[in-house]
Design an enzyme around this catalytic site. Structure first.
Site, PDB file in Angstrom:
ATOM      1  N   PRO A  94       7.178  25.458 -21.146  1.00  0.00           N
ATOM      2  CA  PRO A  94       8.624  25.448 -20.955  1.00  0.00           C
ATOM      3  C   PRO A  94       9.360  26.577 -21.674  1.00  0.00           C
ATOM      4  O   PRO A  94       9.025  26.936 -22.797  1.00  0.00           O
ATOM      5  CB  PRO A  94       9.056  24.088 -21.501  1.00  0.00           C
ATOM      6  CG  PRO A  94       7.954  23.634 -22.366  1.00  0.00           C
ATOM      7  CD  PRO A  94       6.699  24.249 -21.811  1.00  0.00           C
ATOM      8  N   ASN A  95      10.333  27.095 -20.960  1.00  0.00           N
ATOM      9  CA  ASN A  95      11.267  28.121 -21.425  1.00  0.00           C
ATOM     10  C   ASN A  95      10.647  29.507 -21.573  1.00  0.00           C
ATOM     11  O   ASN A  95      11.358  30.465 -21.859  1.00  0.00           O
ATOM     12  CB  ASN A  95      11.962  27.697 -22.727  1.00  0.00           C
ATOM     13  CG  ASN A  95      12.756  26.439 -22.533  1.00  0.00           C
ATOM     14  OD1 ASN A  95      13.561  26.344 -21.613  1.00  0.00           O
ATOM     15  ND2 ASN A  95      12.512  25.449 -23.367  1.00  0.00           N
ATOM     16  N   ARG A 125      15.803  34.840 -23.778  1.00  0.00           N
ATOM     17  CA  ARG A 125      15.939  33.751 -24.750  1.00  0.00           C
ATOM     18  C   ARG A 125      15.647  34.235 -26.165  1.00  0.00           C
ATOM     19  O   ARG A 125      14.575  34.757 -26.443  1.00  0.00           O
ATOM     20  CB  ARG A 125      14.950  32.640 -24.386  1.00  0.00           C
ATOM     21  CG  ARG A 125      14.887  31.528 -25.383  1.00  0.00           C
ATOM     22  CD  ARG A 125      13.753  30.571 -25.061  1.00  0.00           C
ATOM     23  NE  ARG A 125      13.669  29.546 -26.075  1.00  0.00           N
ATOM     24  CZ  ARG A 125      12.544  28.943 -26.422  1.00  0.00           C
ATOM     25  NH1 ARG A 125      11.417  29.262 -25.832  1.00  0.00           N
ATOM     26  NH2 ARG A 125      12.550  28.028 -27.354  1.00  0.00           N
ATOM     27  N   TYR A 160      11.640  36.034 -29.922  1.00  0.00           N
ATOM     28  CA  TYR A 160      10.630  36.222 -28.876  1.00  0.00           C
ATOM     29  C   TYR A 160      10.552  37.646 -28.323  1.00  0.00           C
ATOM     30  O   TYR A 160       9.699  37.933 -27.491  1.00  0.00           O
ATOM     31  CB  TYR A 160      10.883  35.239 -27.729  1.00  0.00           C
ATOM     32  CG  TYR A 160      10.807  33.801 -28.177  1.00  0.00           C
ATOM     33  CD1 TYR A 160       9.585  33.213 -28.460  1.00  0.00           C
ATOM     34  CD2 TYR A 160      11.960  33.046 -28.350  1.00  0.00           C
ATOM     35  CE1 TYR A 160       9.506  31.906 -28.889  1.00  0.00           C
ATOM     36  CE2 TYR A 160      11.894  31.733 -28.782  1.00  0.00           C
ATOM     37  CZ  TYR A 160      10.658  31.162 -29.051  1.00  0.00           C
ATOM     38  OH  TYR A 160      10.582  29.866 -29.484  1.00  0.00           O
ATOM     39  N   ASN A 196      -0.011  28.917 -23.924  1.00  0.00           N
ATOM     40  CA  ASN A 196       1.184  28.827 -24.755  1.00  0.00           C
ATOM     41  C   ASN A 196       1.990  27.671 -24.178  1.00  0.00           C
ATOM     42  O   ASN A 196       2.730  27.846 -23.218  1.00  0.00           O
ATOM     43  CB  ASN A 196       1.988  30.123 -24.742  1.00  0.00           C
ATOM     44  CG  ASN A 196       3.184  30.068 -25.681  1.00  0.00           C
ATOM     45  OD1 ASN A 196       3.613  28.996 -26.083  1.00  0.00           O
ATOM     46  ND2 ASN A 196       3.721  31.231 -26.007  1.00  0.00           N
ATOM     47  N   ALA A 228       7.078  24.196 -26.568  1.00  0.00           N
ATOM     48  CA  ALA A 228       7.427  22.967 -27.294  1.00  0.00           C
ATOM     49  C   ALA A 228       6.491  21.809 -26.987  1.00  0.00           C
ATOM     50  O   ALA A 228       6.347  20.905 -27.811  1.00  0.00           O
ATOM     51  CB  ALA A 228       8.872  22.583 -26.991  1.00  0.00           C
ATOM     52  N   HIS A 244       3.903  20.579 -29.534  1.00  0.00           N
ATOM     53  CA  HIS A 244       4.312  19.710 -30.632  1.00  0.00           C
ATOM     54  C   HIS A 244       4.619  18.288 -30.187  1.00  0.00           C
ATOM     55  O   HIS A 244       4.881  17.428 -31.030  1.00  0.00           O
ATOM     56  CB  HIS A 244       5.554  20.294 -31.317  1.00  0.00           C
ATOM     57  CG  HIS A 244       5.498  21.781 -31.451  1.00  0.00           C
ATOM     58  ND1 HIS A 244       4.574  22.432 -32.223  1.00  0.00           N
ATOM     59  CD2 HIS A 244       6.236  22.749 -30.863  1.00  0.00           C
ATOM     60  CE1 HIS A 244       4.755  23.739 -32.124  1.00  0.00           C
ATOM     61  NE2 HIS A 244       5.760  23.953 -31.300  1.00  0.00           N
ATOM     62  N   ASP A 265      -4.842  15.998 -24.126  1.00  0.00           N
ATOM     63  CA  ASP A 265      -5.923  15.294 -23.431  1.00  0.00           C
ATOM     64  C   ASP A 265      -6.458  16.104 -22.257  1.00  0.00           C
ATOM     65  O   ASP A 265      -7.663  16.133 -22.015  1.00  0.00           O
ATOM     66  CB  ASP A 265      -5.453  13.923 -22.937  1.00  0.00           C
ATOM     67  CG  ASP A 265      -5.296  12.903 -24.057  1.00  0.00           C
ATOM     68  OD1 ASP A 265      -5.758  13.176 -25.192  1.00  0.00           O
ATOM     69  OD2 ASP A 265      -4.695  11.838 -23.795  1.00  0.00           O
ATOM     70  N   GLU A 271      -4.985  28.619 -28.011  1.00  0.00           N
ATOM     71  CA  GLU A 271      -3.552  28.350 -28.088  1.00  0.00           C
ATOM     72  C   GLU A 271      -2.854  29.588 -28.650  1.00  0.00           C
ATOM     73  O   GLU A 271      -3.305  30.159 -29.646  1.00  0.00           O
ATOM     74  CB  GLU A 271      -3.304  27.156 -28.996  1.00  0.00           C
ATOM     75  CG  GLU A 271      -1.841  26.810 -29.173  1.00  0.00           C
ATOM     76  CD  GLU A 271      -1.630  25.680 -30.169  1.00  0.00           C
ATOM     77  OE1 GLU A 271      -0.706  24.885 -29.950  1.00  0.00           O
ATOM     78  OE2 GLU A 271      -2.376  25.605 -31.176  1.00  0.00           O
ATOM     79  N   HIS A 278       1.053  31.217 -29.701  1.00  0.00           N
ATOM     80  CA  HIS A 278       2.503  31.099 -29.894  1.00  0.00           C
ATOM     81  C   HIS A 278       3.024  32.472 -30.286  1.00  0.00           C
ATOM     82  O   HIS A 278       2.460  33.117 -31.171  1.00  0.00           O
ATOM     83  CB  HIS A 278       2.854  30.073 -30.975  1.00  0.00           C
ATOM     84  CG  HIS A 278       2.554  28.676 -30.556  1.00  0.00           C
ATOM     85  ND1 HIS A 278       3.365  27.977 -29.693  1.00  0.00           N
ATOM     86  CD2 HIS A 278       1.517  27.865 -30.859  1.00  0.00           C
ATOM     87  CE1 HIS A 278       2.846  26.782 -29.490  1.00  0.00           C
ATOM     88  NE2 HIS A 278       1.718  26.692 -30.176  1.00  0.00           N
ATOM     89  N   ILE A 279       4.074  32.907 -29.644  1.00  0.00           N
ATOM     90  CA  ILE A 279       4.658  34.216 -29.902  1.00  0.00           C
ATOM     91  C   ILE A 279       5.267  34.262 -31.301  1.00  0.00           C
ATOM     92  O   ILE A 279       5.069  35.210 -32.050  1.00  0.00           O
ATOM     93  CB  ILE A 279       5.700  34.556 -28.821  1.00  0.00           C
ATOM     94  CG1 ILE A 279       5.007  34.656 -27.457  1.00  0.00           C
ATOM     95  CG2 ILE A 279       6.448  35.841 -29.163  1.00  0.00           C
ATOM     96  CD1 ILE A 279       5.949  34.670 -26.270  1.00  0.00           C
ATOM     97  N   SER A 280       5.997  33.224 -31.658  1.00  0.00           N
ATOM     98  CA  SER A 280       6.616  33.163 -32.985  1.00  0.00           C
ATOM     99  C   SER A 280       5.648  32.507 -33.967  1.00  0.00           C
ATOM    100  O   SER A 280       4.685  31.850 -33.577  1.00  0.00           O
ATOM    101  CB  SER A 280       7.920  32.368 -32.935  1.00  0.00           C
ATOM    102  OG  SER A 280       7.649  30.995 -32.685  1.00  0.00           O
ATOM    103  N   ARG A 312       8.817  28.168 -39.008  1.00  0.00           N
ATOM    104  CA  ARG A 312      10.010  27.656 -38.325  1.00  0.00           C
ATOM    105  C   ARG A 312      10.271  26.207 -38.715  1.00  0.00           C
ATOM    106  O   ARG A 312       9.831  25.746 -39.763  1.00  0.00           O
ATOM    107  CB  ARG A 312       9.827  27.841 -36.810  1.00  0.00           C
ATOM    108  CG  ARG A 312       9.739  29.344 -36.465  1.00  0.00           C
ATOM    109  CD  ARG A 312       9.699  29.615 -35.012  1.00  0.00           C
ATOM    110  NE  ARG A 312      10.938  29.172 -34.377  1.00  0.00           N
ATOM    111  CZ  ARG A 312      11.058  29.049 -33.058  1.00  0.00           C
ATOM    112  NH1 ARG A 312      10.054  29.331 -32.260  1.00  0.00           N
ATOM    113  NH2 ARG A 312      12.206  28.648 -32.543  1.00  0.00           N
ATOM    114  N   ARG A 369       7.778  21.958 -35.603  1.00  0.00           N
ATOM    115  CA  ARG A 369       6.923  22.932 -34.922  1.00  0.00           C
ATOM    116  C   ARG A 369       5.600  23.160 -35.661  1.00  0.00           C
ATOM    117  O   ARG A 369       4.717  23.845 -35.159  1.00  0.00           O
ATOM    118  CB  ARG A 369       7.645  24.266 -34.763  1.00  0.00           C
ATOM    119  CG  ARG A 369       8.843  24.204 -33.843  1.00  0.00           C
ATOM    120  CD  ARG A 369       9.424  25.585 -33.616  1.00  0.00           C
ATOM    121  NE  ARG A 369      10.718  25.531 -33.007  1.00  0.00           N
ATOM    122  CZ  ARG A 369      10.946  25.465 -31.697  1.00  0.00           C
ATOM    123  NH1 ARG A 369       9.941  25.438 -30.856  1.00  0.00           N
ATOM    124  NH2 ARG A 369      12.180  25.426 -31.232  1.00  0.00           N
TER     125      ARG A 369
END
Length: 158
Positions: free
Chosen positions: A29-30, A37, A42, A91, A94, A97, A104, A115, A117-119, A124, A128
């Site tokens: 998402p996003n 954004r 990001y 990625n 959200a 988390h 699963d 996995e 994550h950009i940030s 944070r 998160r």
């Protein structure tokens, strides 16, 4: 074979061997809003631009891309990767988390997943700092910007 010396036969063999690894990048998402954004977190580049650069950097790796803001669609796509790719770069945004169902699915498909994550999620908000997905993955890369995706490709393609 009769045509083994012909340029067409040689090209045919090369093109068959050229793609040795098939990966999928799955963004949650996003992440369709990258470049727009929160660019201070990001960056300013959208993912389509980055993906083109990534494919240029790794010409011998076939990279499929999928993005959805919908948890169930992400799960369905992960399921569809079975038998089609050798690795997944995920990625989940959200959903990392919050989604036990996504964790699963990662566990169920039997495909190595990294996995990304950009940030730096550990720098944070507290919520998160927990990833339900991480324990099901081969590894996690966080906080290195878009370069995290390239590092994940390198994991699969040493």
């Amino acid at each position: 074979m009769k045509n083994e010396g012909s340029p067409l036969w040689v090209w045919g063999c090369f093109s068959y061997l050229a793609v040795m690894l098939h990966l999928a990048i799955v963004n949650g998402p996003n992440l369709n809003l990258l470049g727009i954004r929160e660019p201070h977190i990001y960056g300013h580049q959208n993912f389509d631009q980055y993906l083109a650069q990534l494919k240029e950097r790794f010409p011998l790796v076939a990279i499929d891309y999928y993005q959805s803001n919908v948890e169930g669609e992400l799960i369905n796509y992960l399921h569809s990767c079975m038998g089609n790719v050798q690795g997944i770069i995920l990625n989940a945004g959200a959903y990392s988390h919050t989604s036990i169902a996504l964790a699963d699915a990662v566990s169920a498909i039997g495909i190595p997943v990294v996995e990304v994550h950009i940030s730096n999620v550990l720098a944070r908000e507290d919520y998160r700092k927990t990833s339900f997905i991480a324990a099901k993955c081969a590894g996690s890369i966080s906080g290195l910007g878009m370069e995290g995706y390239a590092l994940a490709v390198m994991y699969f393609n040493p």
